[in-house]
Each structure stands twice: as structure tokens, then as C-alpha cells.
Design a protein around this motif. Structure first.
Motif, PDB file in Angstrom:
ATOM      1  N   ARG A 190       0.841  -1.219   0.000  1.00 33.84           N
ATOM      2  CA  ARG A 190       0.000   0.000   0.000  1.00 33.84           C
ATOM      3  C   ARG A 190       0.862   1.249   0.000  1.00 33.84           C
ATOM      4  N   LEU A 191       1.964   1.194   0.743  1.00 38.98           N
ATOM      5  CA  LEU A 191       2.827   2.372   0.812  1.00 38.98           C
ATOM      6  C   LEU A 191       3.582   2.574  -0.492  1.00 38.98           C
ATOM      7  N   LYS A 192       3.925   1.450  -1.121  1.00 36.62           N
ATOM      8  CA  LYS A 192       4.618   1.571  -2.415  1.00 36.62           C
ATOM      9  C   LYS A 192       3.674   2.152  -3.464  1.00 36.62           C
ATOM     10  N   ALA A 193       2.434   1.691  -3.413  1.00 35.05           N
ATOM     11  CA  ALA A 193       1.428   2.229  -4.352  1.00 35.05           C
ATOM     12  C   ALA A 193       1.199   3.720  -4.086  1.00 35.05           C
ATOM     13  N   ALA A 194       1.270   4.104  -2.817  1.00 33.00           N
ATOM     14  CA  ALA A 194       1.055   5.520  -2.475  1.00 33.00           C
ATOM     15  C   ALA A 194       2.164   6.392  -3.055  1.00 33.00           C
ATOM     16  N   TRP A 195       3.402   5.879  -3.074  1.00 34.45           N
ATOM     17  CA  TRP A 195       4.484   6.656  -3.702  1.00 34.45           C
ATOM     18  C   TRP A 195       4.155   6.902  -5.172  1.00 34.45           C
ATOM     19  N   ARG A 196       3.788   5.835  -5.895  1.00 40.33           N
ATOM     20  CA  ARG A 196       3.444   6.001  -7.313  1.00 40.33           C
ATOM     21  C   ARG A 196       2.290   7.001  -7.468  1.00 40.33           C
ATOM     22  N   GLY A 197       1.321   6.842  -6.566  1.00 37.74           N
ATOM     23  CA  GLY A 197       0.138   7.704  -6.631  1.00 37.74           C
ATOM     24  C   GLY A 197       0.501   9.172  -6.460  1.00 37.74           C
ATOM     25  N   ILE A 198       1.380   9.463  -5.513  1.00 36.04           N
ATOM     26  CA  ILE A 198       1.787  10.849  -5.270  1.00 36.04           C
ATOM     27  C   ILE A 198       2.580  11.368  -6.466  1.00 36.04           C
ATOM     28  N   ASP A 199       3.480  10.546  -6.953  1.00 38.54           N
ATOM     29  CA  ASP A 199       4.301  10.932  -8.101  1.00 38.54           C
ATOM     30  C   ASP A 199       3.415  11.243  -9.323  1.00 38.54           C
ATOM     31  N   GLU A 200       2.434  10.380  -9.544  1.00 32.99           N
ATOM     32  CA  GLU A 200       1.552  10.601 -10.698  1.00 32.99           C
ATOM     33  C   GLU A 200       0.618  11.790 -10.474  1.00 32.99           C
ATOM     34  N   ALA A 201       0.235  12.012  -9.233  1.00 36.49           N
ATOM     35  CA  ALA A 201      -0.626  13.162  -8.935  1.00 36.49           C
ATOM     36  C   ALA A 201       0.122  14.468  -9.241  1.00 36.49           C
ATOM     37  N   VAL A 202       1.411  14.520  -8.908  1.00 38.47           N
ATOM     38  CA  VAL A 202       2.218  15.707  -9.232  1.00 38.47           C
ATOM     39  C   VAL A 202       2.235  15.897 -10.744  1.00 38.47           C
ATOM     40  N   ASP A 203       2.463  14.816 -11.483  1.00 37.02           N
ATOM     41  CA  ASP A 203       2.466  14.916 -12.954  1.00 37.02           C
ATOM     42  C   ASP A 203       1.120  15.416 -13.477  1.00 37.02           C
ATOM     43  N   ALA A 204       0.053  14.903 -12.887  1.00 38.84           N
ATOM     44  CA  ALA A 204      -1.284  15.291 -13.361  1.00 38.84           C
ATOM     45  C   ALA A 204      -1.510  16.790 -13.175  1.00 38.84           C
ATOM     46  N   VAL A 205      -1.139  17.309 -12.013  1.00 38.30           N
ATOM     47  CA  VAL A 205      -1.357  18.738 -11.747  1.00 38.30           C
ATOM     48  C   VAL A 205      -0.449  19.589 -12.648  1.00 38.30           C
ATOM     49  N   LEU A 206       0.790  19.156 -12.811  1.00 37.16           N
ATOM     50  CA  LEU A 206       1.711  19.924 -13.656  1.00 37.16           C
ATOM     51  C   LEU A 206       1.266  19.903 -15.113  1.00 37.16           C
ATOM     52  N   SER A 207       0.830  18.742 -15.591  1.00 38.17           N
ATOM     53  CA  SER A 207       0.489  18.695 -17.019  1.00 38.17           C
ATOM     54  C   SER A 207      -0.818  19.432 -17.288  1.00 38.17           C
ATOM     55  N   GLU A 208      -1.714  19.429 -16.328  1.00 36.27           N
ATOM     56  CA  GLU A 208      -2.946  20.189 -16.526  1.00 36.27           C
ATOM     57  C   GLU A 208      -2.638  21.690 -16.578  1.00 36.27           C
ATOM     58  N   GLY A 209      -1.694  22.088 -15.743  1.00 37.17           N
ATOM     59  CA  GLY A 209      -1.186  23.459 -15.828  1.00 37.17           C
ATOM     60  C   GLY A 209      -2.103  24.541 -15.278  1.00 37.17           C
ATOM     61  N   LYS A 210      -3.206  24.146 -14.630  1.00 38.25           N
ATOM     62  CA  LYS A 210      -4.122  25.181 -14.111  1.00 38.25           C
ATOM     63  C   LYS A 210      -3.594  25.790 -12.820  1.00 38.25           C
ATOM     64  N   VAL A 211      -2.958  24.962 -12.014  1.00 45.79           N
ATOM     65  CA  VAL A 211      -2.443  25.445 -10.731  1.00 45.79           C
ATOM     66  C   VAL A 211      -0.923  25.370 -10.777  1.00 45.79           C
ATOM     67  N   ARG A 212      -0.291  26.512 -10.667  1.00 46.34           N
ATOM     68  CA  ARG A 212       1.170  26.583 -10.776  1.00 46.34           C
ATOM     69  C   ARG A 212       1.727  27.656  -9.866  1.00 46.34           C
ATOM     70  N   THR A 213       2.862  27.369  -9.289  1.00 40.25           N
ATOM     71  CA  THR A 213       3.537  28.377  -8.463  1.00 40.25           C
ATOM     72  C   THR A 213       4.420  29.263  -9.366  1.00 40.25           C
ATOM     73  N   PRO A 214       4.846  30.434  -8.864  1.00 39.30           N
ATOM     74  CA  PRO A 214       5.575  31.388  -9.711  1.00 39.30           C
ATOM     75  C   PRO A 214       6.886  30.867 -10.327  1.00 39.30           C
ATOM     76  N   ASP A 215       7.562  29.908  -9.674  1.00 42.62           N
ATOM     77  CA  ASP A 215       8.795  29.382 -10.272  1.00 42.62           C
ATOM     78  C   ASP A 215       8.502  28.707 -11.613  1.00 42.62           C
ATOM     79  N   LEU A 216       7.225  28.271 -11.801  1.00 44.60           N
ATOM     80  CA  LEU A 216       6.835  27.654 -13.073  1.00 44.60           C
ATOM     81  C   LEU A 216       5.913  28.601 -13.853  1.00 44.60           C
ATOM     82  N   LYS A 217       6.123  29.860 -13.660  1.00 43.90           N
ATOM     83  CA  LYS A 217       5.408  30.934 -14.354  1.00 43.90           C
ATOM     84  C   LYS A 217       3.909  30.946 -14.045  1.00 43.90           C
TER      85      LYS A 217
END
Ligand code: IPM
Ligand code: MG
Length: 376
Positions: A328-355
Motif C-alpha cells: 500500500r505504501l509503495k502504491a502511495a508513492w506512485r500515486g503521489i508521483d503521478e498526482a504531481v504529474d497530473a497537476v503539472l500537465s494540466e497546468g491550471k495550478v502553478r507556483t511562480p517558479d513555473l510561471k
């Protein structure tokens, strides 16, 4: 399988105040989504500011006892240190002390170009860059074996000894072969250019004796891992090749200070220091912390990118999952990693370092929501 894992959370200095709560938020979503229980202790205060505010006597909140540090399943901390106190504080608040104490000899620092992030390297797309810097974490220039010669109340001379041991080289190099073999902490196993599992040995052999030992030990261990391609680069040359052909690299193992420097360079290569997660890992302990520093120049503005610490705590879950045999914990790592990718690729929510224009907590909330929705 234990039902509950204890995690010690430590704050640190500067932007740590803002990013540590986001890591906790994401851990809570992962817990909910993947069905395990975390007892998060803290977050407790420690660091340069804590030390100064406590008459330069205490490095940590008194709740953080030595026993606790050794007892918990995992630790994570925000960055620590403030420029005005560098080199002026005695000990326990520095990661350079915590690392040898916990004997977390392998510092795993992935560098991946993620979807939706512009590379500083022309023409590189998401997935083209996906290597791991494996930094030896307990030796070389950071053992602080050396001293000063003072005359007429002036420091006349300073010496640092470059120390490398056979044991220190061997264990981190083995860790590197294992990582390359399994494709751990990467988007995909193997180098993006050709899919080959490859371990690159970096140093300055022929010049520095410690690096002769590092390379010779690499050669001795290498025969045990026929499935991993062996590669060698002088450290100066590697800093060139990492920029010219980052896709050639898979896992890159190197002595402590080279890893410190080149993992910051890799922060730039992956688009922002705010994306650079890291895990300090040993046989018995692990602690997660971002590669970057406390960034006092942007502290208190709610603009820091919390991705680095979010990815780091994800890696911590994976390490605990492997140690305790809990998928379960290993799956959670993948899940968190993919969640970061999902938010970044959607591009709606971004901090100033990423414009972008969003705040630290808006980004943290978006990742936490993505963790929950990814798993559905
Ligand atoms: C890092 C940091 C630390 C290090 C400092 C804060 C001592 O730069 O984790 O890379 O040099 O290891
Ligand atoms: Mg550093």
C-alpha cells in the motif's frame, strides 16, 4: 503487517514553514486513499532560527528526543539553515550530522523532466530526462575531519580531509546497481535514450585518491550485476554531458560533494529547484527532505513550490513499504508521483517558479485532490 506507521515531521527554516504543511496534507490524502494509518508526530520546530531563539542551547523542540529519532518508521524535514548563521551554529540542527547518525548513506535525488514543465535545455520533452543522482551521504569532504591553524588570533590556514572508505564506497555503489536494476524512483526503468539500465560512476580518479578507491570499488562490485551497463565519467566531464545528453543517464553514483553540487544543477535541468525531491536512505532508517535550501529570499510569501517536499515524502513511503513489505505504501508513492504529474500537465495550478500565480497551499491542495482522484 503493522497497522500503523510513525512519522516524525520537522519544520526547519525559511520556506519550510510553508511547504511542510503541504507535505502533511498530501500524506493525509495518501493515507485515506491507500488505506494505511500514519501517526504523524509534530511538525516540531528545529533549525537555525530555533537555535538562536533558544539562547543557542537547543537545536530541537524538546519533544524530539534522540530515542524518538531512532524509533520512528520515517522522518521528513523542511530545509534548514539561514545565511547569517552558516558555520556559526554547533551541531545537531544540520543534516550533515543527522545523516551519519542515522547512517543514511544513500542520498537518492531523482531528476525527471515532468509533463507541463519547460526544460531549460532546448528541445527536451517530458520523459526525455529521467535519471537519478545517487549521492554518497556520509563521507568525503563532509565528514568535517580537519582543522584550523590560528596565529595572532587570525585563522591562517584551514584543512579539510577528503575521506573515502571501502565500506562507504561499496555500499552506495551496490545501492546504485540495485536501483538501476529495479528502476527505483524513476518514471521508467533504464535510460530514456536507449532503455538501457546503466550505472554511471562519477569522480576524479587519477587525481583524487578517494576517487581512485571509489572507481576501483565500483569495478569490483560491477561483476555481480551483469544486467546493468557500466559507465564512467570524470566529474567535470559529467557536468558537461548531463546538459548535452541527459537522456543517456539512468542512475549516476558519486561521492558526497559532487552529488551536492550536481543535484542542484539537476534541479535546473528538471525545470525548477522546487521540483527536486530527495530521500536519505540507509538499511535501518530513512529521512526525506528536499534538495533545495530554506530560500529565505522568498520565505513568508506563500509562493514556494512545495513539490520537492511532496515528492520526498512519497519516496519515504516507498522506502517504508519496501522495508515492511507493505504494497500500500509503495502504491502511495506512485500515486503521489503521478498526482504531481497530473497537476503539472494540466497546468491550471502553478507556483511562480513555473510561471504561475498560485500559492504554495493552492498547489498542495491540487496535488492532494489529485492523489484522491487518481486512485478512483
Ligand atoms: C543539501 C544541502 C546540505 C548539504 C546543506 C544544507 C548542509 O545543500 O542537502 O544538498 O550540503 O548536504
Ligand atoms: Mg545541496
Amino acid at each position: 503487517m503493522p497497522r500503523r506507521y510513525t512519522i516524525l515531521a520537522l519544520i526547519g527554516d525559511g520556506i519550510a514553514e510553508e511547504i511542510v504543511p503541504e507535505a502533511i496534507r498530501v500524506l493525509r490524502s495518501a493515507e485515506e486513499t491507500y488505506g494505511f494509518d500514519l501517526e504523524i508526530l509534530g511538525p516540531y520546530r528545529f533549525g537555525a532560527k530555533y537555535w538562536v531563539d533558544h539562547d543557542m542551547k537547543e537545536g530541537w523542540d524538546p519533544a524530539v528526543t534522540e530515542e524518538l529519532i531512532f524509533e520512528v518508521d520515517g522522518i521528513f524535514k523542511g530545509p534548514v539553515g539561514l545565511p547569517e548563521w552558516v558555520g556559526r551554529l554547533p551541531g545537531p540542527n544540520l543534516p550533515v550530522n543527522l545523516r551519519p547518525d542515522l547512517d543514511v548513506y544513500a542520498n537518492i535525488r531523482p531528476c525527471r523532466l515532468r509533463p507541463g514543465v519547460d526544460s531549460v535545455l532546448v528541445g527536451r520533452k517530458a520523459g526525455d530526462i529521467d535519471y537519478v543522482i545517487l549521492r554518497e551521504n556520509t563521507e568525503q569532504m563532509y565528514v568535517r575531519a580537519g582543522g584550523y591553524v590560528r596565529r595572532a588570533r587570525e585563522t591562517e590556514l584551514a584543512v579539510d580531509n577528503y575521506i573515502q572508505t571501502r565500506k562507504g564506497c561499496e555500499r552506495v555503489i551496490r545501492y546504485g546497481f540495485e536501483l538501476a536494476g529495479k528502476g527505483g524512483y524513476k518514471g521508467r526503468p533504464g535510460a530514456p535514450a536507449d532503455g538501457k539500465r546503466r550505472l554511471t560512476c562519477v569522480g576524479k580518479w587519477g587525481i583524487c585518491r578517494g576517487d581512485d578507491l571509489f572507481r576501483d570499488t565500483f569495478k569490483e562490485v560491477a561483476d555481480e550485476y551483469p544486467e546493468v551497463e557500466k559507465d564512467y565519467a570524470w566529474v567535470d566531464a559529467w557536468s558537461y554531458w548531463a546538459i548535452m545528453r541527459p537522456d543517456y543517464y539512468d542512475v549516476v553514483v558519486m561521492p558526497n560533494q559532487y552529488g551536492d553540487i550536481l543535484s542542484d544543477m539537476s534541479g535546473a535541468i528538471q525545470g525548477s529547484m522546487g521540483l527536486a525531491g530527495a530521500l536519505n536512505a540507509g538499511e535501518g532508517h530513512c529521512y526525506a527532505e528536499p534538495t533545495h535550501g530554506s530560500a529565505p529570499d522568498i520565505a513568508g510569501k506563500e509562493i514556494a513550490n512545495p513539490t520537492s517536499i511532496i515528492l520526498s515524502v512519497g519516496m519515504m513511503l516507498n522506502w517504508i513499504g519496501e522495508k515492511r513489505g507493505d504494497p500500500r505504501l509503495k502504491a502511495a508513492w506512485r500515486g503521489i508521483d503521478e498526482a504531481v504529474d497530473a497537476v503539472l500537465s494540466e497546468g491550471k495550478v502553478r507556483t511562480p517558479d513555473l510561471k504561475g500565480e498560485n500559492s504554495t497551499s493552492q498547489f498542495g491542495m491540487a496535488v492532494a485532490e489529485a492523489v484522491e482522484s487518481q486512485a478512483q
